[in-house]
Design a protein around this motif. Sequence first.
Motif, short mmCIF file in Angstrom:
data_model
loop_
_atom_site.label_atom_id
_atom_site.label_comp_id
_atom_site.label_asym_id
_atom_site.label_seq_id
_atom_site.Cartn_x
_atom_site.Cartn_y
_atom_site.Cartn_z
N VAL A 1 5.44 0.69 -11.97
CA VAL A 1 4.79 1.14 -10.74
C VAL A 1 4.96 0.07 -9.66
O VAL A 1 4.46 -1.04 -9.80
CB VAL A 1 3.29 1.42 -10.96
CG1 VAL A 1 2.64 1.85 -9.65
CG2 VAL A 1 3.10 2.48 -12.04
N GLU A 2 5.67 0.46 -8.60
CA GLU A 2 5.89 -0.46 -7.48
C GLU A 2 4.73 -0.41 -6.49
O GLU A 2 4.06 0.62 -6.36
CB GLU A 2 7.18 -0.11 -6.73
CG GLU A 2 8.45 -0.12 -7.56
CD GLU A 2 8.77 1.23 -8.15
OE1 GLU A 2 9.93 1.48 -8.50
OE2 GLU A 2 7.84 2.08 -8.26
N SER A 3 4.54 -1.52 -5.79
CA SER A 3 3.54 -1.58 -4.73
C SER A 3 3.95 -2.68 -3.75
O SER A 3 4.87 -3.45 -4.02
CB SER A 3 2.15 -1.86 -5.29
OG SER A 3 2.12 -3.12 -5.94
N GLY A 4 3.25 -2.72 -2.62
CA GLY A 4 3.49 -3.79 -1.65
C GLY A 4 4.36 -3.40 -0.47
O GLY A 4 4.57 -4.20 0.45
N THR B 1 8.59 2.37 -3.59
CA THR B 1 7.67 2.01 -2.53
C THR B 1 8.46 1.89 -1.22
O THR B 1 9.55 1.30 -1.21
CB THR B 1 6.90 0.70 -2.85
OG1 THR B 1 5.91 0.45 -1.85
CG2 THR B 1 7.84 -0.50 -2.95
N LEU C 1 7.06 -7.36 -2.65
CA LEU C 1 6.92 -6.18 -3.48
C LEU C 1 6.55 -6.59 -4.89
O LEU C 1 7.00 -7.63 -5.38
CB LEU C 1 8.22 -5.38 -3.50
CG LEU C 1 8.81 -4.98 -2.14
CD1 LEU C 1 10.05 -4.11 -2.36
CD2 LEU C 1 7.79 -4.29 -1.28
N SER C 2 5.77 -5.75 -5.55
CA SER C 2 5.40 -5.97 -6.94
C SER C 2 5.78 -4.74 -7.76
O SER C 2 5.83 -3.62 -7.24
CB SER C 2 3.90 -6.22 -7.08
OG SER C 2 3.51 -7.37 -6.38
N CYS C 3 6.03 -4.97 -9.03
CA CYS C 3 6.33 -3.89 -9.95
C CYS C 3 5.54 -4.17 -11.23
O CYS C 3 5.88 -5.08 -11.99
CB CYS C 3 7.82 -3.82 -10.24
SG CYS C 3 8.30 -2.66 -11.53
#
Length: 123
Positions: free
Chosen positions: A5-8, A117, A20-22
Motif C-alpha cells: 500500500v503506497e502513500s505520501g 499514489t 513516498l512510502s510503501c
Amino acid sequence: QLQLVESGGGLVQTGGSLRLSCAASGRNIVNYALGWFRQAPGKEREFVSLISWNSEQTFYADSVKGRFTISRDNGKNTLYLQMNRSKPDDTAVYYCAAYVNGDYYSRSSYNYWGQGTQVTVSS
C-alpha cells in the motif's frame, strides 16, 4: 501473499520534495527486492528505482538519478522513495512492487503491486 500500500503522494511545486512510502503486509519484505514504477497519463508504466533486500544495491532510471533516493526499513516492513528537485515530468501515479526475477526495469519481472499514489508536480 504480499500486500503493498503506497502513500505520501500529493501536489508539489517544481523543485520541491516529497517522500513516498510503501507499507507491506502479509509477508516480510526481507525476502524481496523492491521497486518503484510510475505511470503518467497516456504513457506506459516505467521503471523508477529498485533496491535489493539488504539495501546494498540500488538502481535508478536515468531520468531520476541524482534526484530520487530509494530506501527501505525491513524492521518496519516499509519501502520509501525520497523525491527531491521534482520536475513536472515526474507527475504520475507511483507504484511499488516486489521483484521476482529477470530484467529489473521490466514490469514483467515484478509480481506483487500496490494500488498506486498520485504525484503531481506543478510548474
